[in-house]
Write a protein that holds these residues in place. Structure first.
Motif, PDB file in Angstrom:
ATOM      1  N   SER A  43      39.115  10.237   3.319  1.00 53.16           N
ATOM      2  CA  SER A  43      40.178  10.265   2.325  1.00 53.16           C
ATOM      3  C   SER A  43      39.976   9.115   1.348  1.00 53.16           C
ATOM      4  O   SER A  43      39.147   8.233   1.539  1.00 53.16           O
ATOM      5  N   SER A  44      40.758   9.111   0.292  1.00 55.20           N
ATOM      6  CA  SER A  44      40.810   7.948  -0.585  1.00 55.20           C
ATOM      7  C   SER A  44      41.611   6.851   0.122  1.00 55.20           C
ATOM      8  O   SER A  44      42.315   7.101   1.105  1.00 55.20           O
ATOM      9  N   THR A 282      37.979  17.458  -2.692  1.00 55.61           N
ATOM     10  CA  THR A 282      39.025  18.479  -2.655  1.00 55.61           C
ATOM     11  C   THR A 282      40.365  17.852  -2.271  1.00 55.61           C
ATOM     12  O   THR A 282      40.442  16.738  -1.774  1.00 55.61           O
ATOM     13  N   ARG A 283      41.429  18.620  -2.518  1.00 51.94           N
ATOM     14  CA  ARG A 283      42.749  18.284  -1.994  1.00 51.94           C
ATOM     15  C   ARG A 283      43.022  19.204  -0.809  1.00 51.94           C
ATOM     16  O   ARG A 283      42.890  20.424  -0.919  1.00 51.94           O
ATOM     17  N   ASP A 284      43.386  18.636   0.323  1.00 60.41           N
ATOM     18  CA  ASP A 284      43.687  19.470   1.475  1.00 60.41           C
ATOM     19  C   ASP A 284      44.648  18.744   2.401  1.00 60.41           C
ATOM     20  O   ASP A 284      45.092  17.631   2.120  1.00 60.41           O
ATOM     21  N   ASP A 285      44.954  19.371   3.529  1.00 61.47           N
ATOM     22  CA  ASP A 285      45.915  18.812   4.472  1.00 61.47           C
ATOM     23  C   ASP A 285      45.339  17.655   5.279  1.00 61.47           C
ATOM     24  O   ASP A 285      46.065  17.021   6.056  1.00 61.47           O
ATOM     25  N   ALA A 289      47.341  16.133   1.199  1.00 60.09           N
ATOM     26  CA  ALA A 289      47.054  16.657  -0.138  1.00 60.09           C
ATOM     27  C   ALA A 289      46.426  15.619  -1.067  1.00 60.09           C
ATOM     28  O   ALA A 289      46.352  15.836  -2.266  1.00 60.09           O
ATOM     29  N   GLU A 290      45.976  14.474  -0.517  1.00 62.97           N
ATOM     30  CA  GLU A 290      45.223  13.526  -1.323  1.00 62.97           C
ATOM     31  C   GLU A 290      43.772  13.996  -1.405  1.00 62.97           C
ATOM     32  O   GLU A 290      43.332  14.878  -0.674  1.00 62.97           O
ATOM     33  N   PHE A 291      43.003  13.373  -2.309  1.00 65.02           N
ATOM     34  CA  PHE A 291      41.605  13.758  -2.453  1.00 65.02           C
ATOM     35  C   PHE A 291      40.792  13.314  -1.239  1.00 65.02           C
ATOM     36  O   PHE A 291      40.944  12.192  -0.748  1.00 65.02           O
ATOM     37  N   THR A 292      39.924  14.197  -0.779  1.00 60.59           N
ATOM     38  CA  THR A 292      38.999  13.871   0.301  1.00 60.59           C
ATOM     39  C   THR A 292      37.588  14.232  -0.127  1.00 60.59           C
ATOM     40  O   THR A 292      37.383  15.134  -0.932  1.00 60.59           O
ATOM     41  N   GLN A 338      38.043  10.942  -9.434  1.00 57.75           N
ATOM     42  CA  GLN A 338      37.510  10.480  -8.159  1.00 57.75           C
ATOM     43  C   GLN A 338      35.987  10.584  -8.177  1.00 57.75           C
ATOM     44  O   GLN A 338      35.426  11.605  -8.584  1.00 57.75           O
TER      45      GLN A 338
END
Length: 459
Positions: A43-44, A282-285, A289-292, A338
């Protein structure tokens, strides 16, 4: 900068037990353990509250509660007005904060069996979250194994609170060659060691010595130096097999996966995306929902090799995604502000079929494939294996196949292997060959003379 350790030092220097991803058990709960794995998603870096301050809306009392992972905990009772039903105001300015990052670790590629993978999520805080760990890196994680409750379930999620993360060297060549030193020295002392190596690479495949020699070079690769201008010379070799179906291209790809220190097989068919080969933001769970950043097949195999089958079936987007990784050994991605740079020092062996299903020796390879011209230029070696039509060659292949199958079956049921199977039995076992190749990778050869360098230049 992240601390780098050599893989051979890991077992001696890290807390016990030293586990692979997926080997942690309930008996390890509450312990500090070491887990070796590969970062496949990160994650960020975001702020996390460690001690939350709450103000009672009734009496103004300020209460501080230490926080773990998961939902935020609020005080049960207000000591100021001694009421249980209290409306609390979260005071961000009075709370204590730290940097936070979440990683997902997966088994090392060389530890995966039958494509099955295990994964674990890790929480990094404070300085660890700011160390710039990127997807694709192989690490030894020192962490406390904690249970994390999800709601009121009796089954808890796994939580790993990292105490330290040691980034392993890019080169995964941790193969212990010492038990095979006698075999290595015996092969090296021969007038031409290449003969026994060629016989032991893909022994089930008869012929195509030139491809086997190229495969050996690809497996040995080079300890690429840094030039006077600071440029890193590329050490990995890329090879493309464009030939008839059934000509044995897969044999060589499977040999590469079997012998390389870190490797896997991927496919260029419609089910593979550019992100699956390189990387994605991407954004995901995974992180609310942060960028990973997720690593694809190429960075996962950095320091090793990737067998990319059916390259001719890949679309233009997927093919273009390979260009940077094959040229410079890195993958740069950017999305919505990002950015990420992943190491991708991966040797690629690609295989594909001609457009009309049969290779025409009268036409150039570029005319018979939909692989893009810029991508073809990235391959150092291109071979075009053809289906054998000569009756003697076909008969020899049939003899080789049947003898190999017979020998394998007899060995399984403990029956005597006939002398006729000697031709299909390699002189070196897979482990012995891997040891020799690992020893060869440790060498740093230079040109023996100007004449040698001149010969290579002229060639």
């Amino acid at each position: 900068m992240s601390q780098t350790v050599q893989p051979e030092d890991v077992d001696e220097s890290l807390p016990k037990p030293v586990l692979s991803v997926g080997d942690e058990r309930a008996e390890h709960l509450g312990e500090t353990i070491t887990v070796r794995g590969q970062v496949v998603k990160r994650s960020s870096v975001r702020p996390k509250v460690t001690t939350a301050a709450f103000e009672c809306r009734r009496c103004g009392h300020l209460e501080r509660i230490e926080q773990g992972y998961g939902d935020i905990d609020q005080p049960a009772v207000c000591p100021g007005c001694e009421l249980k039903r209290v409306r609390w105001r979260f005071r961000k300015d009075c709370s204590e904060w730290t940097d936070f990052q979440k990683l997902r670790l997966q088994q090392l590629p060389e530890e995966m069996t039958n494509g099955e993978t295990e994964s674990m999520d890790v929480f990094l805080t404070d300085e660890l979250a700011r160390r710039g760990l990127e997807s694709g890196r192989c690490v030894s994680l020192i962490a406390e194994y904690l249970p994390l409750q999800d709601g009121g379930s009796t089954v808890f999620d796994k939580a790993f609170d990292a105490e330290d993360v040691l980034v392993e060297d890019t080169d995964p060549g941790e193969f212990d060659v010492e038990p095979y030193r006698e075999v290595i020295d015996a092969v090296a002392s021969r007038d031409d060691p290449v003969d026994v190596l060629v016989e032991s690479v893909a022994p089930s495949h008869l012929g195509d010595r030139h491809i086997k020699e190229a495969l050996i070079c690809q497996l040995v690769r080079a300890n690429a130096p840094t030039g006077a201008d600071g440029k890193d010379y590329r050490g990995q070799i890329h090879m493309f097999l464009l030939g008839d179906p059934g000509a044995g291209k897969t044999d060589f790809g499977e040999a590469l996966v079997r012998l390389a220190p870190r490797s896997q097989k991927s496919s260029g068919n419609e089910g593979t995306s550019a992100a699956g080969l390189t990387a994605a933001i991407t954004r995901d769970d995974f992180s609310n929902a942060e960028f990973t950043v997720t690593a694809g097949a190429i960075p996962k195999c950095s320091g090793g090799a990737l067998f990319l089958d059916e390259l001719d079936s890949a679309g233009d987007q997927e093919q273009n995604a390979l260009l940077e990784a094959m040229e410079s050994g890195v993958i740069n991605i950017e999305k919505a502000g990002q950015k990420a740079t992943l190491e991708a020092e991966t040797a690629i062996l690609a295989a594909g079929n001609p457009e009309n299903g049969h290779f025409d020796p009268e036409r150039s390879p570029a005319e018979q494939t939909n692989v893009l011209s810029p991508l073809l230029d990235r391959f150092d070696l291109i071979f075009c294996p053809e289906e054998k039509t000569d009756p003697d060659a076909v008969e020899a292949i049939a003899d080789h196949i049947t003898a190999g199958r017979d020998a394998a079956q007899r060995r399984e049921i403990d029956k005597n292997v006939p002398e006729s199977a000697d031709a299909v039995e390699p002189e070196l076992s897979t482990e012995e060959l891997r040891a020799y190749l690992a020893a060869a990778r440790e060498k740093r050869p230079v040109f023996g003379s100007d004449e040698v360098r001149q010969t290579l230049r002229d060639w």
